[in-house]
Design an enzyme around this catalytic site. Structure first.
Site, PDB file in Angstrom:
ATOM      1  CB  ILE A 345       4.470   1.046   8.608  1.00  0.00           C
ATOM      2  CG1 ILE A 345       3.349   1.919   7.848  1.00  0.00           C
ATOM      3  CG2 ILE A 345       3.957  -0.367   8.779  1.00  0.00           C
ATOM      4  CD1 ILE A 345       3.137   1.300   6.223  1.00  0.00           C
ATOM      5  CE  LYS A 412      -7.805   1.183  -8.582  1.00  0.00           C
ATOM      6  NZ  LYS A 412      -7.977  -0.485  -8.653  1.00  0.00           N
TER       7      LYS A 412
END
Length: 612
Positions: A345, A412
């Protein structure tokens, strides 16, 4: 195959003999065993009548696949076939002889029908009875495990039947428990329902149970946990049957019985998803899943394929894992096509080629660097993958007219103290800001730790226990949110179905779980005593690791959705051009310097709080 043919031949011969006996018995009953009272036509045409009966009845048995049934499983289906065949054949022979003017009373054929059912049907059940008596003898002789089954539904009934009829399993069902008070004192296949779940401790002791099998159609974490604690206390094995659904297309299949795992103890009640929404979203669509070989991406793909997309494209840069996933999907895909694309990607041109070729309508972005510790020492890689990789995918989605784009995020990303969390928060900001200016509906899904995924705490605990310990815990007060991989995938798919653009979807994950308690529970589940057989060692929090984690930012307002376990927050950042300038300047930061990288990421994240 030869043995099966011999069995069928023997059964055909036996049935032919029973048909002859049945007709003879019918005549004896009709004429009180006085053959001189019979019409002259019966002895004269007796051989023809018997031949016709044998031919027609055996042919019907064969056409109705009666001889394909397994004798030891003979039941209502086989009895219906016998009744149907006996009725049709006797009616046909009576009609034929009536037309011929044979003068045989119709009562002879009525009695023959009844004796057919009694003798042929009785022979099947006699075989089962003899087999059961034989197996009971084997139980007593070979000291089989004494089994307590929890749940008296379909799965429990199948277990009882199979255990009683298959001595090779060396298990004897002794009792069943169920919370339905109306069934107390009753039996299933000769096995008593001895009480309710709350009574299992006394039942295990009283009946000297060796193994408990949970066969409930639905159960809560608390129920499984209580049963597990009782079995652990009494040194009794515990197993579980996940679901009766696996038997739907396999009527003679035995349910999968497995050990209770930590996911059973931590799992929550199933999330009620609207299948109509999901089906409308995915059916006949071209769907792209990045990170298709990973824990979340692979489960996403397995669930998506069930909704019959036109094409499912799995994109990953690691061929081994995605190859295994492709093999799994080929067994599930039906008419849907599956394509694997090996690509990174980070490479925008490669992504544009993929988008141009396959024209995805829905994108699930699960590819990411997610290991907190590794990203602390490799901050540049986290930025390349989680920030620029997400930006590349989002831009391609907008350019090639993707309808929906769902980013897989993490808890997170809330008040991030780690590089990984900060890069995922920046990825969320990219998605939210792009949504404000795009026709593509961009949204994110945020959840906590995923049980059993690569690098998660459970595989680490498992390896430590296999080595004999110690099991390492950072802090005795540390807590985390947990969910199972299927739950995570369900939430992501549901987000795509109900997303309108810009949302961050959050699952009601219940109460955070204490990691020390989790470690102790898992050690017990493996058959050991914590701090006796397996020691627990406290290592201290790692750099950038939080004692507790949150799912929401202070500035995010939570709204409910039509599913009471899924919540949504609305966009808090929308200035894409400002964000893009900041992201492009990351390249001038020293990617090897963790502190400088984190400071710059924090500066970007602060833009939303400053209203910029």
């Amino acid at each position: 195959m030869k043995f099966i043919r011999l069995q069928k031949t023997a059964l055909l011969i036996a049935d032919a003999c029973l048909i002859i006996i049945s007709f003879t018995l019918a005549l004896l009953l009709k004429y009180d065993a006085r053959f001189e009272s019979m019409p002259f036509e019966i002895p004269r045409r007796g051989a023809l009548i018997l031949a016709a009966m044998i031919l027609i009845k055996l042919s019907l048995f064969y056409l109705l696949r009666h001889y394909d049934s397994i004798l030891r499983f003979a039941g209502m289906h086989e009895m219906i076939v016998i009744i149907t065949s006996a009725f049709i054949s006797n009616a046909a022979i009576f009609g034929a002889f009536k037309i011929l003017g044979a003068g045989i009373p119709e009562s002879v054929f009525v009695i023959t029908f009844l004796t057919d059912v009694f003798l042929i049907g009785g022979s099947r059940f006699a075989y089962r009875g003899i087999r059961r008596i034989k197996n009971k003898y084997l139980y007593d002789k070979e000291g089989a495990k004494r089994i307590l089954i929890i749940g008296n539904g379909e799965t429990g009934a199948v277990l009882v039947k199979e255990f009683k009829e298959n001595p090779k399993m060396k298990c004897v069902p002794v009792a069943i428990v169920d919370d339905d008070k109306t069934k107390a004192g009753k039996e299933i296949n000769g096995v008593p329902i001895a009480g309710q779940i709350q009574d299992i401790k006394s039942i295990i002791r009283e009946k000297r149970i060796d193994e408990v099998i949970i066969a409930l159609t639905s159960f809560t974490r608390k129920t499984i946990e209580n049963i597990n604690d009782t079995c652990s206390e009494l040194n009794c094995e515990i197993k579980i049957v996940p679901s009766f659904m696996q038997l739907l297309d396999r009527p003679f299949a035995f349910p999968e019985i497995r050990s209770v795992n930590l996911e059973d103890l931590l799992g929550r009640e199933p999330i009620d998803l609207n299948d109509c929404d999901i089906s409308d979203c995915l059916k006949d669509k071209v769907v792209l899943v990045t990170g298709g070989g990973g824990s979340i991406g692979s489960e996403l793909s397995r669930q998506i394929i069930l909704y019959k997309p036109k094409l499912l494209v799995l994109l990953d840069n690691y061929e081994n894992n995605v190859f295994e996933v492709e093999n799994d999907l080929n067994a599930l895909r039906g008419e849907s096509a599956v394509v694997v694309v090996i690509a990174n990607i980070r490479e925008k041109q490669r992504l544009e080629n993929v988008f141009e070729r396959y024209r995805p309508e829905i994108v699930f972005h699960a590819a990411a660097h997610k290991h907190v510790g590794l990203m602390e020492t490799n901050p540049g890689e986290a930025i390349k993958n989680n920030v620029f990789g997400t930006l590349n995918l989002a831009n391609c989605s907008e350019k090639f007219g993707v309808k929906k784009f769902v980013l897989i995020s993490t808890d997170k990303a809330v008040k991030p103290t780690s590089v990984m969390g900060a890069t995922k928060r920046v990825a969320e900001m990219i998605i939210q800001s792009l949504n404000a200016r795009s026709n593509t509906e961009f949204s994110s899904v945020r959840f906590g730790n995923v049980l059993g995924s690569s690098g998660s705490v459970i595989p680490i605990f498992r390896k430590q226990i296999e080595r004999g310990g110690p099991v390492t815990v950072t802090d005795r007060n540390a807590t985390r949110y947990f969910m199972t991989i299927p739950e995570a995938a369900h939430l992501v798919i549901h987000a795509a179905a109900i997303a309108k653009g810009g949302e961050v979807f959050v699952l009601d994950m219940g109460e955070p779980i204490n990691i020390l308690g989790l470690a102790k529970k898992y050690i017990k589940l493996c058959g050991y005593e914590p701090d006796a057989d397996i020691m627990i060692k406290f290592t201290g929090l790692r750099p950038a690791e939080n004692l507790h984690e949150e799912l929401l930012l202070p500035e995010e307002d939570v709204e409910s959705t039509k599913n009471n376990k899924i919540f949504v927050t609305r966009p808090v950042f929308a200035d894409y051009d400002m964000l893009l300038k900041k992201i492009e300047n990351i390249t001038v930061v020293d990617a090897l310097d963790r502190n400088k990288t984190m400071d710059y990421l924090t500066d970007i994240i602060s833009m939303q709080r400053q209203g910029k």
